[in-house]
Design a protein around this motif. Structure first.
Motif, short mmCIF file in Angstrom:
data_model
loop_
_atom_site.label_atom_id
_atom_site.label_comp_id
_atom_site.label_asym_id
_atom_site.label_seq_id
_atom_site.Cartn_x
_atom_site.Cartn_y
_atom_site.Cartn_z
N GLU A 1 0.83 -1.22 0.00
CA GLU A 1 0.00 0.00 0.00
C GLU A 1 0.86 1.26 0.00
OE1 GLU A 1 -0.54 -2.50 2.09
OE2 GLU A 1 -2.58 -3.23 1.74
N SER A 2 1.75 1.37 0.99
CA SER A 2 2.55 2.60 1.07
C SER A 2 3.92 2.28 1.64
CB SER A 2 1.84 3.64 1.93
OG SER A 2 1.47 3.06 3.16
N PRO A 3 4.81 1.80 0.79
CA PRO A 3 6.13 1.40 1.26
C PRO A 3 6.89 2.55 1.89
CG PRO A 3 5.94 1.15 -1.15
CD PRO A 3 4.63 1.64 -0.66
N ARG A 4 7.51 2.26 3.05
CA ARG A 4 8.32 3.29 3.67
C ARG A 4 9.75 3.17 3.13
NH1 ARG A 4 8.50 2.98 9.84
NH2 ARG A 4 10.45 1.86 9.57
N THR A 5 10.36 4.29 2.85
CA THR A 5 11.71 4.28 2.28
C THR A 5 12.68 4.97 3.24
OG1 THR A 5 11.30 6.34 1.12
CG2 THR A 5 10.84 4.32 -0.09
N GLY A 6 13.97 4.80 2.96
CA GLY A 6 15.00 5.50 3.71
C GLY A 6 15.53 4.75 4.92
N ASP A 7 15.03 3.51 5.15
CA ASP A 7 15.54 2.75 6.30
C ASP A 7 16.86 2.09 5.95
OD1 ASP A 7 13.45 3.11 8.20
OD2 ASP A 7 12.18 1.78 6.99
N PRO A 8 17.89 2.24 6.80
CA PRO A 8 19.18 1.59 6.53
C PRO A 8 19.04 0.06 6.54
CG PRO A 8 19.42 3.28 8.22
CD PRO A 8 17.95 3.11 7.98
N ILE A 9 19.70 -0.59 5.59
CA ILE A 9 19.63 -2.04 5.43
C ILE A 9 20.84 -2.66 6.13
CG2 ILE A 9 19.82 -3.91 3.72
CD1 ILE A 9 18.46 -1.90 1.72
N ALA A 10 20.57 -3.57 7.08
CA ALA A 10 21.68 -4.25 7.77
C ALA A 10 21.66 -5.73 7.43
CB ALA A 10 21.55 -4.04 9.28
N GLY A 11 22.84 -6.34 7.47
CA GLY A 11 22.95 -7.79 7.34
C GLY A 11 23.15 -8.30 5.93
N LEU A 12 23.30 -7.40 4.97
CA LEU A 12 23.42 -7.87 3.57
C LEU A 12 24.69 -8.69 3.36
CD1 LEU A 12 22.32 -7.99 0.72
CD2 LEU A 12 23.24 -5.71 0.29
N ASP A 13 25.79 -8.30 3.98
CA ASP A 13 27.03 -9.07 3.81
C ASP A 13 26.88 -10.48 4.36
OD1 ASP A 13 28.21 -6.95 2.58
OD2 ASP A 13 29.27 -6.25 4.37
N GLU A 14 26.26 -10.58 5.54
CA GLU A 14 26.06 -11.91 6.15
C GLU A 14 25.14 -12.76 5.27
OE1 GLU A 14 25.89 -9.01 7.57
OE2 GLU A 14 26.73 -9.02 9.59
N ALA A 15 24.09 -12.13 4.73
CA ALA A 15 23.17 -12.87 3.85
C ALA A 15 23.91 -13.36 2.61
CB ALA A 15 21.99 -11.97 3.46
N THR A 16 24.73 -12.50 2.04
CA THR A 16 25.47 -12.85 0.82
C THR A 16 26.44 -14.00 1.08
OG1 THR A 16 25.30 -10.55 0.18
CG2 THR A 16 26.90 -11.87 -1.02
N ALA A 17 26.93 -14.09 2.34
CA ALA A 17 27.93 -15.11 2.66
C ALA A 17 27.34 -16.51 2.80
CB ALA A 17 28.65 -14.73 3.96
N VAL A 18 26.00 -16.63 2.85
CA VAL A 18 25.40 -17.96 2.96
C VAL A 18 25.72 -18.74 1.67
CG1 VAL A 18 23.23 -19.24 3.18
CG2 VAL A 18 23.54 -17.09 4.44
N ALA A 19 26.13 -19.97 1.85
CA ALA A 19 26.53 -20.80 0.70
C ALA A 19 25.37 -20.90 -0.29
CB ALA A 19 26.91 -22.19 1.18
N GLU A 20 25.66 -20.91 -1.57
CA GLU A 20 24.65 -21.11 -2.62
C GLU A 20 23.58 -20.02 -2.63
OE1 GLU A 20 25.48 -23.23 -4.69
OE2 GLU A 20 26.93 -24.30 -3.45
N VAL A 21 23.88 -18.87 -2.06
CA VAL A 21 22.90 -17.77 -2.08
C VAL A 21 23.39 -16.64 -2.96
CG1 VAL A 21 21.99 -15.86 -0.68
CG2 VAL A 21 21.70 -18.21 0.08
#
Ligand code: AMP
Ligand code: GLY
Length: 409
Positions: A329-349
């Motif tokens: 409906e109304s996405p909120r923007t501007g929130d800092p994204i945390a954890g992307l490096d850890e997510a990327t480090a998961v095998a096969e992801v």
């Protein structure tokens, strides 16, 4: 080969990744998570020379004639001109075209007048399927068993209260049922190569609850789809459609995305889009093991016979969309994204960025409804899902949400 990809979302990120295996890729405007993103408009990139292929991701620039403008200056483009783009830009045109082509699709009637539309609704038992004629970012469709809700919807759409001019004509369709699948057909104007089917999860909530979105997840291959579905779609849907388009003087070189329902009576066309789906094409693109740049360039050249048929990994690929608070409906923007490096480090992801921007500290922040795509792969859906959800578990921002049931059925 130097390829320019036009667009800024997860689909363009996936295209850049897979095209980048065999080509030099620039994405415009891209986003801060996509390597090779540049702010330079495609017209300027092309004018600077040495661009071998432009792949246009989203529908709006195609509807606006970007492919025509680029072809006029001699550029090889994957994407239909404004004439072919009407297949997505107008549901009424699409239904008329595919009916003329003999493609199996839901019955329908088109209305500009609210009273006639309401009378039509009252004459049928429901469920009711009401679509805005024009582009509505996948959100212009109401499916309901409630006649009063259906009547209110056609009045609002035809009154221009919802969707403005895109809603001033509606298509009311026969209600079909069965699982929905997406087949992406790479077309050279005459011939087609259909990629293996994927499934998109369109509702915001688990168990297909809540409002429609642009898509909250996807997977491929699909255990429930017939093995020969891609061939059937090529023969019974895409080739007749291309022939009908040609008969009308339209040389369709681009992706034709068939949204199909696998009904008890066989596959039926729900919609055509004029581009790769987002997120559903991403899981198919990531299964390609052959040269995608060569395939798309051959389609843009008008001769798919010039290249070998594409090949695909048998791995299952599962994509989970991680959305911002308030989406759709109304996405909120501007929130800092945390954890992307850890997510990327998961095998096969593979993590692909969609609605993201960089803030003044060069930190990634949310910038749209669908923010990130966590994509897992494995020998089966269970392992691919586990990878994707492990990655999702590392992500943090206020109000983040995702479906927990992607690829479970
Ligand atoms: P569309 O934008 O045309 O893809 O429609 C959005 C969603 O509405 C589809 O993904 C279906 O879930 C549903 N839908 C569209 N057309 C029909 C139909 N004729 N019968 C049942 N459901 C439909
Ligand atoms: N996810 C459906 C679309 O790309 O329209």
């Amino acid at each position: 080969m130097k390829v320019v990809v036009v667009g800024s979302g997860g689909r363009e990120h996936a295209l850049a990744l897979v095209l980048g295996r065999t080509a030099e890729v620039v994405v415009t405007p891209g986003n801060p998570g996509i390597p090779g993103s540049v702010p330079t408009p495609v017209e300027d990139l092309v004018a600077a020379g040495d661009v071998d292929l432009v792949v246009i991701g989203p529908e709006q620039p195609l509807v606006d004639g970007l492919a025509d403008r680029l072809r006029a200056v001699g550029v090889r483009v994957l994407g239909p001109g404004a004439d072919g783009a009407r297949v997505e830009g107008s549901k009424a045109f699409m239904k008329e075209l595919v009916t003329a082509a003999g493609v199996p699709t839901a019955g329908f009637a088109t209305f500009d007048d609210a009273e006639l539309a309401v009378a039509h609704l009252r004459s049928t038992p429901g469920p009711y399927v009401i679509k805005t004629d024009g582009l509505a970012a996948g959100k212009g469709v109401l499916v309901t068993t409630d006649l009063a809700e259906a009547e209110a919807d056609v009045r609002a759409k035809l009154g221009g209260e919802s969707f403005g001019s895109a809603g001033r004509r509606v298509v009311i369709e026969e209600h079909l049922s069965g699982p929905e699948v997406s087949v992406f057909a790479v077309c050279d104007g005459e011939r087609t190569v259909c990629l293996p089917p994927a499934q998109d999860f369109k509702r915001v909530g688990d168990g297909d609850q809540g409002p429609n979105t642009g898509g909250m997840g996807a997977w491929s291959p699909l255990p429930f789809a017939p093995d020969d579905l891609a061939e059937t779609v090529a023969k019974d849907f895409i080739e007749p459609t291309l022939a009908e388009l040609r008969a009308r003087g339209i040389d369709y070189r681009g992706v034709l995305y068939a949204g199909l329902m696998l009904t008890p009576d066989g596959p039926r066309l729900i919609e055509y889009n004029i581009r790769f789906g987002d997120p559903d094409s991403q899981v198919v693109l990531l299964r390609i093991t052959s040269d995608l740049a060569e395939l798309l360039a051959a389609a843009a050249d008008g001769d798919l016979r010039a290249v070998p048929a594409p090949t695909f990994s048998n791995d299952t690929v599962v994509l989970v969309v991680v959305a911002s608070e308030g989406y759709p409906e109304s996405p909120r923007t501007g929130d800092p994204i945390a954890g992307l490096d850890e997510a990327t480090a998961v095998a096969e992801v593979t993590m692909l960025t969609a609605g993201v921007a960089a803030n003044e500290d060069n930190q990634l922040v949310t910038a749209g409804g669908r923010v990130l795509n966590a994509i897992g792969r494995g020998p089966d859906a269970v392992s691919a899902r586990a990878q994707a959800y492990e990655a999702v578990g590392h992500l943090r921002w206020p109000g983040l949400h995702f479906r927990t049931d992607i690829a479970t059925g």
